[in-house]
Design an enzyme around this catalytic site. Structure first.
Site, short mmCIF file in Angstrom:
data_model
loop_
_atom_site.label_atom_id
_atom_site.label_comp_id
_atom_site.label_asym_id
_atom_site.label_seq_id
_atom_site.Cartn_x
_atom_site.Cartn_y
_atom_site.Cartn_z
N ASP A 95 0.84 -1.20 0.00
CA ASP A 95 0.00 0.00 0.00
C ASP A 95 0.88 1.25 0.00
O ASP A 95 2.02 1.23 0.45
CB ASP A 95 -0.93 0.00 1.21
CG ASP A 95 -2.05 1.03 1.09
OD1 ASP A 95 -2.54 1.24 -0.05
OD2 ASP A 95 -2.44 1.62 2.10
N GLU A 96 0.31 2.36 -0.49
CA GLU A 96 0.99 3.66 -0.55
C GLU A 96 2.37 3.53 -1.19
O GLU A 96 3.37 4.07 -0.71
CB GLU A 96 1.08 4.28 0.86
CG GLU A 96 -0.25 4.50 1.53
CD GLU A 96 -1.13 5.56 0.86
OE1 GLU A 96 -0.69 6.21 -0.11
OE2 GLU A 96 -2.29 5.71 1.32
N ALA A 97 2.41 2.81 -2.29
CA ALA A 97 3.68 2.50 -2.95
C ALA A 97 4.43 3.73 -3.44
O ALA A 97 5.65 3.69 -3.59
CB ALA A 97 3.44 1.54 -4.12
N CYS A 155 -17.35 19.58 -8.79
CA CYS A 155 -18.47 19.47 -9.73
C CYS A 155 -19.14 18.10 -9.76
O CYS A 155 -20.18 17.95 -10.39
CB CYS A 155 -18.00 19.84 -11.14
SG CYS A 155 -16.94 18.59 -11.90
#
Length: 194
Positions: A95-97, A155
């Site tokens: 994760d969070e490489a 948006c």
């Protein structure tokens, strides 16, 4: 050398793979990573999960999604530690490489060449819409790339940019909703001076 013969097992070429889950902040990257890893655990595969030691936003040891789903992990300082800690593993999750060093690409190749399924999640672009860390290189060599999208906070369109709302200009700034918004291309470039 990434693709040398010594990267294969003694039985001959193994059939591992590299999967990348990428996108902007708040796009569900970690949620999808956790989903795939829990399915592998349900299949009784030996799974190891790693995250950069610097990421302590939700927990020191858990990988945690924005929706508060979590899975235990091993925090590491350097990508080479992943190789050392992946013995007898069938699936490796990272994760969070984007916060790892550039050596992560070679680590992923070595693991896949040993027959391991490698699943990498991380931001593909930084807050300036530039390729971030080792993710672009890993995307290039991966068998499967999934780009997930958030919802533009201006948006409501599909968003794939991470707009930084703070004035800090460091490339790495750990933060959540207090520091970032997901934006579509139009809203990102209309409201950005980068």
């Amino acid at each position: 050398m990434l693709f040398s013969e010594h990267n294969f097992t003694q039985r001959g070429p193994a059939y591992g793979s590299i999967e990348v889950i990428c996108g902007s902040m708040f796009s569900g990257k970690t949620e999808e990573l956790i989903r795939r890893l829990k399915r592998a655990q349900y299949a009784k595969l030996h799974v190891e999960i790693f995250k950069p030691a610097v990421d302590k936003r939700y927990d020191d040891r858990l990988v945690v999604s924005h929706d508060s789903n979590s899975i235990p992990s091993t925090p590491v300082e350097h990508s080479s530690s992943i190789l050392l800690l992946s013995n007898d593993t069938q699936v490796v999750g990272i994760d969070e490489a984007q916060f790892f060093d550039e050596g992560l690409t070679e680590v992923c190749v070595n693991l896949a060449n040993k027959g391991i399924r490698v699943i990498v999640a991380g931001l593909d672009m930084d807050f300036k819409a530039q390729p971030f860390g080792p993710i672009p290189h890993i995307m290039a060599i991966a068998e499967h790339v999934t780009k997930v999208h958030a919802v533009c906070m201006q948006c409501g369109a599909p968003a794939n940019y991470s707009f930084r709302t703070s004035t800090d200009t460091k490339t790495v700034l750990l933060g959540e909703k207090e520091a970032y918004e997901a934006r579509c291309r139009r809203c990102y470039y209309n409201l950005t001076n980068y």
